[in-house]
Design a protein around this motif. Structure first.
Motif, mmCIF file in Angstrom:
data_model
loop_
_atom_site.group_PDB
_atom_site.id
_atom_site.type_symbol
_atom_site.label_atom_id
_atom_site.label_comp_id
_atom_site.label_asym_id
_atom_site.label_seq_id
_atom_site.Cartn_x
_atom_site.Cartn_y
_atom_site.Cartn_z
ATOM 1 N N TYR A 55 -17.721 4.643 3.642
ATOM 2 C CA TYR A 55 -17.204 4.718 2.265
ATOM 3 C C TYR A 55 -15.757 4.212 2.258
ATOM 4 C CZ TYR A 55 -16.489 6.906 -2.363
ATOM 5 O OH TYR A 55 -16.247 7.143 -3.691
ATOM 6 N N PRO A 56 -15.490 3.034 1.642
ATOM 7 C CA PRO A 56 -14.148 2.439 1.733
ATOM 8 C C PRO A 56 -13.020 3.357 1.294
ATOM 9 C CG PRO A 56 -15.695 0.826 0.904
ATOM 10 C CD PRO A 56 -16.431 2.132 0.958
ATOM 11 N N HIS A 57 -13.273 4.227 0.316
ATOM 12 C CA HIS A 57 -12.209 5.100 -0.166
ATOM 13 C C HIS A 57 -11.732 6.101 0.894
ATOM 14 C CE1 HIS A 57 -12.415 3.547 -4.238
ATOM 15 N NE2 HIS A 57 -13.724 3.722 -4.235
ATOM 16 N N ASP A 58 -12.506 6.276 1.932
ATOM 17 C CA ASP A 58 -12.104 7.197 2.998
ATOM 18 C C ASP A 58 -11.179 6.537 4.019
ATOM 19 O OD1 ASP A 58 -13.634 9.182 1.860
ATOM 20 O OD2 ASP A 58 -15.391 8.805 3.139
ATOM 21 N N ASP A 69 -7.803 3.723 5.050
ATOM 22 C CA ASP A 69 -6.524 3.219 4.587
ATOM 23 C C ASP A 69 -6.722 1.936 3.778
ATOM 24 O OD1 ASP A 69 -5.234 5.285 5.815
ATOM 25 O OD2 ASP A 69 -4.711 4.146 7.638
ATOM 26 N N HIS A 70 -5.989 1.842 2.681
ATOM 27 C CA HIS A 70 -6.010 0.667 1.804
ATOM 28 C C HIS A 70 -7.378 0.430 1.160
ATOM 29 C CE1 HIS A 70 -2.121 -0.143 3.568
ATOM 30 N NE2 HIS A 70 -2.656 -0.270 4.780
ATOM 31 N N GLY A 71 -8.306 1.400 1.300
ATOM 32 C CA GLY A 71 -9.615 1.243 0.693
ATOM 33 C C GLY A 71 -10.440 0.146 1.323
#
Length: 433
Positions: free
Chosen positions: A384-387, A389-391
């Motif tokens: 999950y990219p939101h988890d 740094d910097h998405g």
């Protein structure tokens, strides 16, 4: 040249042609087929004896006054017209009192027609309520503005709202041909050249009253009406432009290429030519919306916002005011930095798909929300990219067959320059460079 109205048999001050040609029955009305068909609310109301309350909403020249007159004529009711531009509460109450008196003495009902009713303030509209509520009159209000914003809700809720549409070119042509032929019009005494008829249709812009005004002005000059006579009478030069022919495509092509070349003056010239020739403003607006993504794109993302807003504005208000909105969008598009990276990107992606470069969606990207998806391995290992740094997180997103393909190649123009820098960094990170 012979004047059409030199005959002593004519009245000293004849009624305007548009008034003389006003339909006398619903069957004579040209256009508005959605309101006039068998079983429509308007026909049922006309055929009944009960008083009614109507709002007629539509652009100028679409027949609002005509329909009110026809209702009065067909139902044999008195026709009283009030202009909201000049009338006040006193005039409204006087008209209602006279209508009540006529109803009480003779039983004859009155059609109270209020033109441009949106110009009445709240107090003036309130003065109409008792007459509508108690059915003392058949009230018909005409407006060119949205009545939901300009008419008080108690009056609107007691009335039937009918929306009129701009007349088509064929409708205006039929109006003009009838006016030339019928005795109450020009009675066949004038010859209208086919090219002059086409020019009158273009000048009308869907407004029947305007077309008849121009025709009458031309007929006052001569019985042999040519394009040149129409130009002189209307004081508007004919734009040599065939919406179905080469000029249509040549002018729209020059229009697009002038915006692409950032020549706002040339683009405005072609815009003016299309408007004056009677081109559908919605067509022009659609082309501007396409241009905003095709030729400006990410170099100025606000250009598409302007184009869409203008397309909506033109749909809402129409011409002539809509030409200002169109000019706004044209200038924005012409002066914006240019990039065709968006259209090239989707073109390249579609090209690969058509060549069969499709492949399987990576397992970790597949839908994992339905029962049994986990057993199939769908969604397993998805990060999950939101988890992060910097998405951003490195994982495969594209099918293997197109993993190394590069579709979006941003330019260094305008607002796309920082996008290009960011995309280069993101792409290198995701590809593991």
């Amino acid at each position: 040249m012979d004047s059409l109205f030199d005959s002593a048999a004519e009245e000293a001050t004849p009624q305007p042609l548009a008034v003389r040609m006003r339909p006398r029955t619903l069957d004579e009305v040209i256009g508005q087929r959605h309101l006039l068909g068998s079983g429509t609310p308007l026909r049922r109301l006309v055929e009944s004896e009960a008083p009614m309350s109507l709002f007629l909403w539509g652009p100028p020249g679409t027949g609002k006054t005509t329909l009110a007159y026809v209702v009065s004529n067909v139902t044999k009711r008195r026709f009283v017209e009030i202009s909201a531009v000049s009338a006040g509460v006193k005039d409204v109450r006087a008209a209602i009192d006279n209508a009540r008196r006529e109803l009480g003495m003779s039983g004859r009902q009155t059609v109270l027609f209020v033109d441009e009713v949106h110009r009445f303030n709240k107090a003036q509209q309130d003065a109409l309520l008792p007459a509508v509520e108690n059915r003392w009159v058949t009230f018909i209000g005409a407006t060119t503005e949205n009545p939901y914003f300009s008419v008080i809700s108690p009056l609107l809720s007691r009335s039937l709202l009918l929306t009129l549409e701009s007349l088509s070119d064929d409708d205006v042509r039929a109006v003009l041909e009838r006016a030339v032929a019928e005795p109450r019009g020009l009675g066949g005494r004038a010859r209208l050249a086919p090219e002059a008829l086409d020019h009158l249709v273009r000048l009308a812009g869907g407004d029947a009253r305007r077309s008849l005004t121009y025709l009458e002005a031309a007929a006052l000059l001569t019985d042999d009406i040519t394009v040149e006579v129409v130009e002189k009478a209307a004081d508007k030069a004919a734009v040599r432009y065939d919406r179905q022919g080469d000029q249509h495509y040549d002018v729209i092509s020059a229009f697009i290429k002038s915006m692409r070349g950032s020549d706002a003056d040339a683009a405005l010239h072609y815009l003016a030519r299309m408007i004056e020739a009677g081109e559908d403003p919605r067509f022009i607006a659609r082309r501007i919306v396409i241009f905003a993504s095709e030729d400006v794109g990410m170099a100025d993302p606000t250009c598409l916002q302007t184009a869409v807003a203008v397309a909506q504005a033109v749909q809402l208000i129409g011409l002539p005011e809509g030409q200002i909105n169109l000019a706004h969008a044209v200038i924005h598009c012409a002066m914006a930095p240019k990039s065709n990276a968006v259209v090239k990107a989707i073109g390249a992606a579609v090209g690969d798909v058509r060549k069969g470069l499709i492949g399987q969606v990576p397992g970790h990207l597949r839908d994992a929300h339905y029962p049994g998806a986990a057993k199939l391995g769908h969604g397993g290992g998805y990060k999950y990219p939101h988890d992060f740094d910097h998405g951003l997180v490195r994982q495969d997103y594209a099918p293997e067959q197109v993993r190394d393909r590069r579709y979006y190649e941003p330019t260094r123009h305008g607002a796309e320059a920082p996008v290009a820098d960011r995309w280069a960094r993101i792409r290198d990170f995701l590809r593991g460079s």
